[in-house]
Structure formats: C-alpha cells, structure tokens
Design a protein around this motif. Structure first.
Motif, short mmCIF file in Angstrom:
data_model
loop_
_atom_site.label_atom_id
_atom_site.label_comp_id
_atom_site.label_asym_id
_atom_site.label_seq_id
_atom_site.Cartn_x
_atom_site.Cartn_y
_atom_site.Cartn_z
N ALA A 20 38.21 -20.19 47.74
CA ALA A 20 39.35 -20.17 46.82
C ALA A 20 39.17 -19.00 45.86
O ALA A 20 38.48 -19.13 44.83
CB ALA A 20 39.45 -21.49 46.05
N PRO A 21 39.75 -17.82 46.16
CA PRO A 21 39.66 -16.69 45.23
C PRO A 21 40.29 -17.02 43.89
O PRO A 21 41.35 -17.65 43.83
CB PRO A 21 40.44 -15.58 45.97
CG PRO A 21 40.44 -15.99 47.41
CD PRO A 21 40.46 -17.49 47.40
N VAL A 22 39.62 -16.60 42.82
CA VAL A 22 40.15 -16.82 41.47
C VAL A 22 40.99 -15.59 41.11
O VAL A 22 40.46 -14.47 41.03
CB VAL A 22 39.02 -17.02 40.45
CG1 VAL A 22 39.59 -17.26 39.06
CG2 VAL A 22 38.14 -18.20 40.88
N ILE A 23 42.27 -15.79 40.93
CA ILE A 23 43.21 -14.68 40.74
C ILE A 23 43.98 -14.88 39.44
O ILE A 23 44.41 -16.00 39.14
CB ILE A 23 44.20 -14.61 41.94
CG1 ILE A 23 43.43 -14.33 43.23
CG2 ILE A 23 45.28 -13.56 41.70
CD1 ILE A 23 44.29 -14.39 44.47
N ILE A 59 40.24 -9.41 49.06
CA ILE A 59 41.57 -9.95 49.34
C ILE A 59 42.51 -8.78 49.58
O ILE A 59 42.43 -7.74 48.93
CB ILE A 59 42.09 -10.84 48.20
CG1 ILE A 59 42.11 -10.07 46.87
CG2 ILE A 59 41.27 -12.11 48.08
CD1 ILE A 59 42.79 -10.85 45.75
N SER A 60 43.38 -8.96 50.56
CA SER A 60 44.38 -7.93 50.89
C SER A 60 45.72 -8.64 50.94
O SER A 60 45.96 -9.48 51.81
CB SER A 60 44.06 -7.29 52.24
OG SER A 60 45.05 -6.33 52.58
N MET A 61 46.62 -8.29 49.96
CA MET A 61 47.85 -9.06 49.81
C MET A 61 49.05 -8.16 49.63
O MET A 61 48.97 -7.08 49.06
CB MET A 61 47.75 -10.02 48.61
CG MET A 61 46.47 -10.85 48.59
SD MET A 61 46.49 -12.20 47.43
CE MET A 61 47.52 -13.36 48.30
N ARG A 89 38.45 -6.25 45.41
CA ARG A 89 37.16 -6.93 45.42
C ARG A 89 36.96 -7.62 44.08
O ARG A 89 37.68 -7.32 43.11
CB ARG A 89 36.04 -5.93 45.71
CG ARG A 89 36.00 -5.47 47.16
CD ARG A 89 34.80 -4.58 47.44
NE ARG A 89 34.58 -4.38 48.88
CZ ARG A 89 35.21 -3.49 49.63
NH1 ARG A 89 36.13 -2.70 49.07
NH2 ARG A 89 34.96 -3.39 50.92
N PRO A 90 36.02 -8.55 43.98
CA PRO A 90 35.83 -9.28 42.72
C PRO A 90 35.65 -8.33 41.53
O PRO A 90 34.89 -7.36 41.60
CB PRO A 90 34.56 -10.11 42.98
CG PRO A 90 34.57 -10.33 44.45
CD PRO A 90 35.12 -9.07 45.04
N GLY A 91 36.41 -8.58 40.46
CA GLY A 91 36.34 -7.76 39.26
C GLY A 91 37.36 -6.65 39.22
O GLY A 91 37.55 -6.02 38.17
N GLY A 122 37.02 -13.69 40.77
CA GLY A 122 35.79 -14.22 41.39
C GLY A 122 36.13 -15.12 42.56
O GLY A 122 37.22 -15.05 43.13
N LEU A 123 35.17 -16.00 42.86
CA LEU A 123 35.32 -16.80 44.06
C LEU A 123 34.77 -18.20 43.83
O LEU A 123 33.73 -18.39 43.20
CB LEU A 123 34.54 -16.14 45.22
CG LEU A 123 34.93 -16.52 46.64
CD1 LEU A 123 36.37 -16.16 46.92
CD2 LEU A 123 34.01 -15.81 47.63
#
Length: 552
Positions: free
Chosen positions: A315-318, A394-396, A437-439, A455-456
């Motif tokens: 679960a990526p934190v977005i 993530i690629s969105m 990527r994270p950050g 983060g993740l």
C-alpha cells in the motif's frame, strides 16, 4: 407390478423380457419407477460424481463470497463472457439453484437407498446360517478326512472350533449331521456406515452453509488500523440463509507486523516461502490483550470462528496537494497484485475534493522496478523482477474532471470512473505519466497540484469464517473412512462341517468353505480351511483329501 403383466403379454415374443418403458406406466407406476431410479445405488454414485464435477467451477472461477475483487476484475477483463456466467451462477456456485438441486437429490437418493438396506441387514443378522449343501465336495474350497470318532463328537468339536473363531454357528446336537457357520457381516455394516457417514458429511456441510458465514477484509499493518468482528468491518461478507448476527464473537485484532521469507537463491529464487502476520487481539471488548503469529493454514480460532491469512500486498503512501496547496488526499492506498510472484500491482487514487478539479490517478506499483529488454537489448515494458520492495516505484497516469464520486451511487475504490473524466496529456499529446520513488514529488500540469510518494506500507487479506457443521463433517469423514476400510477388508464367508458314519465303521468328515465376497484371496481361504481341519484333528495318521490340493 401385477398391473403391468397384461401390457407385457401384448408385446412381441422377442420383447417379453424387456422392462416396461416409462411411457407405458400410469402416474402411480411412474412415480414408483422414478423413486426406484432415484434411490438406486447407481443414481447415488452418479449424483456424487456430479456434485464433485459441479464443485470444480467453484474452485477455478473466482467466487463472490470469497473474493469479490477478483470477480470484479474478471468481469472487467471478460465483458462478453461475464453475463453468461452470471446467468449460470458460476460466480456463486455453492449458492446456485442447480448445485442445491444436485445436493438435495443426492441426500434423498442416499437416504432412500440406505433405509431399505438397513432392514435387509437387520434381517440378515437375525437369520440363522444356511444349512450345509448336500454335496460339500463340489464347493471350490473343501476337504475331507476319515476318523474313528463318533460323528456327534466330531460335530460338537466343530461347533466349539467355529465359535472360537467368532463364527455364528447353527448346530443342534442329535438332530443334524452338519455344523453350519457364518462370519463377515461387518462387511455390509462397513458399507452401510460409509453411506451413512456420507449423509452426515452432507448434513455438516449444509449446516455450515446455512448457519455460518464467511467474510474477507483487507487490513493495513500497524497499530493505527484494526478490525472488529461486526458486519460494517468487512469488505465482502457471505452469510448463510439462516445466519444470525448475534452468533458473531465480539473479538478484535490488529496486525502489528508482517514477515515474508523471500528466496534469493536456487531454482525457486524470487518466491516467498513463509508468511507470518503478528496479531494483537482480544476476544471481547475490554478483554485481555493476546498475541498470535498468524500463518497460512494455521488459523486463529476464537470460539467457533476461524481467522485465516490468505493474502498480502503493498500500500504506497501517497499525498496529493491540490492547486491551492491543500492536502486533498493523504495516506496508504491498497494496490492489488496482478502478478502473484513479482507482486506487480494495480491501484487507483482519488481526490474528489481537490481544487480546481478532481484528481484521479491510475497505475502500477513495482516492488523492484526494472525495464524489460528484448532479445536485441532494446527497452520494452517496465516490470517488477522481485516481490520484495528493493527498488519500489509507482507509475501512474493522471485524470481530472468528474470522477463520478458525488452523485451518491456506489463505486469501487479499485476502479476509476473515466466516463466523464479527461486524461491529462503532455504538450505533445502523449498521456501524462509520473514515475515516483519513495520521497519524490511530481508537479502536476495545468496547476492541478502535486503528488508525493511518501513511503510504503503492507496489507494483509484476512478471511473470517464460522462453520458450525465443520466438526460434524469431520466426524463424518473419519467414520466414512472406517466404514470404507471395513467394507474393503472384511470378507463374509460360510463354513460347513459334516460327519457321517460309513459302511466300514469309520466316520467321513467333510469341511467346506464359501467366500461370499468377490476378489477374495484363494490362499487365505485355503489357509483358513486348513486351520479349521487342524483344530478338528485329535489323532495322528488321519487321511485328508483336499480339493485345492487336487487342483494344484
């Protein structure tokens, strides 16, 4: 059947032995004929086979009451086939009318088949062993010898020997010239027990389906997230027809940590070997806090309810800030795996209150990102090469406009409604896409705001089920196994010993054995026959003539 005889007599002579056709029968006769067909053992076996075949789609096709998300994805992937399968109830096999029909017919067939056999078996138990045939020497297993003993003394000893070998014996001293013995009724008893146990299994499964329930929930790891066992907490819930919510145990739990052992060497490199979700739980509100390591196939049992670990993911934190700098969306977003080995996942992020327009993100998550290459070394599609999050990305793509979230209708959190939304593009007309990527933070075009990959986190798919008839079904399975062993290994057989005085003053003793089961071992029969004869001998030098010895 007496009424059928005139019809049969009217048939051609070559058809006299034929069975009356259903079209020749009256309504009453047709009902009796149908009942006999339904309650025959052949029909029971066919229905049992049909039930096994009918269960295959329930194991292969995603089921609504087990994984509704998988069903939704399958419908999206197969828009033409899904309506047909809906009409056939293939997404809910075990609740379908046709599956229930097979189930009920099988129950009726087994009950109608077994009850008459119980009476037959009861009469067989009370019946005396059949009298000795006139010519014992014609039986396949027989032997004889002569002795100087009195025939009554030989027969009395034979009766004792047979009783000692647990035979049921028929012998009246002074009134009969032979001893009749029979053994092996447990074979039919095992057969009946097996079929009765099958009914018990079916009743147990039916009780679990009627009074139990099964539900699933995706739960994020961490102390900030928890689950309480009530109807509002489930993502999908499938109760039985007679389910009572009051039977739900008031437990609650949270997943504090999740460990996965990834294989990095060998032929199975890249696969996960062991999953452990560490639970903090209480069995009732205000109760004692307990811990449990939840593993696959090692459920946590609370009362009559079992908690299973059946899946996991990322679960990526977005965080989405809109064009005015306000936080429109922030937190972990569950991405569903599309590849069970590499955990490449798909997810949707929605910010319905963003200004100046709603923001929707749709794309993939790669735990260990890598660009694919073809045989010539050219870059192809992005992919994840490992399930562990070693290089997450993530690629969105970006959508704005009306996401269909404010009309009050229900919508899936895993599907982005694009009917009235517009995909944001680059100046060259290509779809806008962000890789983070994270950050990292991406600034959205057209002043829509920013997106940050903070983060993740991990999530687990938990299944909670209550099956009141599970112990009944398990007991039935064990009893069925015992009954099957009895029906396979117990050999029903009969033995006779006849003794009569001959003209020369000696006594001719004939011993015969008849194996009533098919497939009996001839060597075992000969051995038993020899043991009985050996027990009857008290004098040495007795001559013995055995049919088996002659044949050999």
């Amino acid at each position: 059947m007496t009424d059928l005889q005139p019809d049969l007599r009217q048939r051609p002579s070559d058809d006299r032995q034929a069975t009356a056709l259903p079209s020749d029968l009256t309504a009453r006769e047709l009902a009796r004929w149908s009942w006999r067909q339904l309650t025959s053992m052949r029909t029971a076996l066919v229905l049992l086979l049909l039930l096994a075949l009918a269960a295959i789609p329930g194991s292969v096709i995603p089921q609504e009451n087990i994984d509704s998300l998988a069903v939704s994805q399958w419908r999206d992937d197969h828009p033409r086939l899904a309506p047909i399968w809906d009409r056939l109830d293939l997404f809910s096999v075990y609740g379908s009318v046709w599956f229930a029909a097979i189930y009920i017919l099988l129950m009726i067939s087994l009950v109608g088949c077994i009850i008459p056999r119980l009476f037959v078996y009861y009469r067989a138990l009370r019946a005396k062993p059949p009298k000795a045939p006139r010519h014992l020497s014609r039986l396949p297993e027989s032997t004889s010898y002569t002795t100087d003993e009195d025939p009554d003394a030989v027969l009395a000893r034979a009766a004792r020997v047979m009783k000692g070998r647990r035979f049921r014996v028929l012998y009246v001293e002074g009134e009969s010239d032979a001893v009749a013995a029979e053994r092996g009724h447990l074979r039919e008893a095992g057969n009946l027990v097996f079929h009765l146990a099958v009914i018990v299994v079916l009743v147990g499964v039916a009780a679990g389906s009627l009074f139990g329930y099964k539900g699933g929930v995706i739960l994020l790891n961490g102390d900030d997230y928890g689950f309480s066992n009530n109807l509002t907490q489930y993502d999908d819930f499938a109760p039985g027809a007679l389910f009572d919510p009051d039977v739900m145990e008031p437990f609650s739990f949270s997943i504090t940590d999740f460990d996965v052992d990834w294989l990095t060497e060998g032929k199975r490199a890249g696969m996960a070997r062991e999953f452990v979700a560490k639970l903090d739980y209480t069995t009732e509100p205000g109760g004692e806090d307990k811990t449990y390591d939840l593993k696959v196939n090692h459920p946590l049992s609370i009362g009559g309810t079992d908690v299973f670990l059946i899946g996991h993911g990322y679960a990526p934190v977005i965080t989405i800030r809109d064009g005015e700098g306000e936080v429109a969306k922030s937190g972990p977003v569950v991405f569903l795996p599309t590849n069970a080995q590499t955990f490449e996942s798909f997810g949707v992020v929605k910010a319905p209150f963003a200004k100046p327009g709603q923001i929707g993100l749709e794309g993939a998550f790669y735990p260990t990102f890598a660009m694919g290459r073809d045989a010539d070394g050219n870059l192809t599609m992005p992919a994840s090469v490992f399930g562990e999050a070693l290089d997450p990305l993530i690629s969105m793509s970006l959508w704005t406009g009306d996401l269909g979230l404010q009309d009050g209708s229900a919508s899936s959190v895993y599907v982005l409604d694009k009917a009235d939304a517009t995909q944001v593009t680059k100046p060259n007309g290509q779809p806008y896409r962000m890789d983070l990527r994270p950050g990292e933070t991406a600034t959205l075009p057209d002043g829509l705001g920013t997106v940050t990959f903070d983060g993740l986190q991990r999530w687990n798919k938990i299944q909670v089920s209550r099956s009141p008839g599970s112990l009944v079904a398990l007991t039935g399975v064990v009893v069925a196994l015992l009954g099957l062993l009895g029906s396979l290994f117990v050999r029903p057989r009969r033995m006779w010993v006849r003794a009569r005085r001959q003209d020369d003053g000696t006594t001719l003793v004939e011993v015969a054995r008849l194996d009533r089961s098919s497939g009996g071992d001839p060597e075992d029969g000969a051995a038993e026959l020899g043991e009985v004869v050996a027990a009857l001998h008290e004098e040495t030098g007795v001559k013995t003539d055995s049919n088996r010895k002659d044949e050999s």
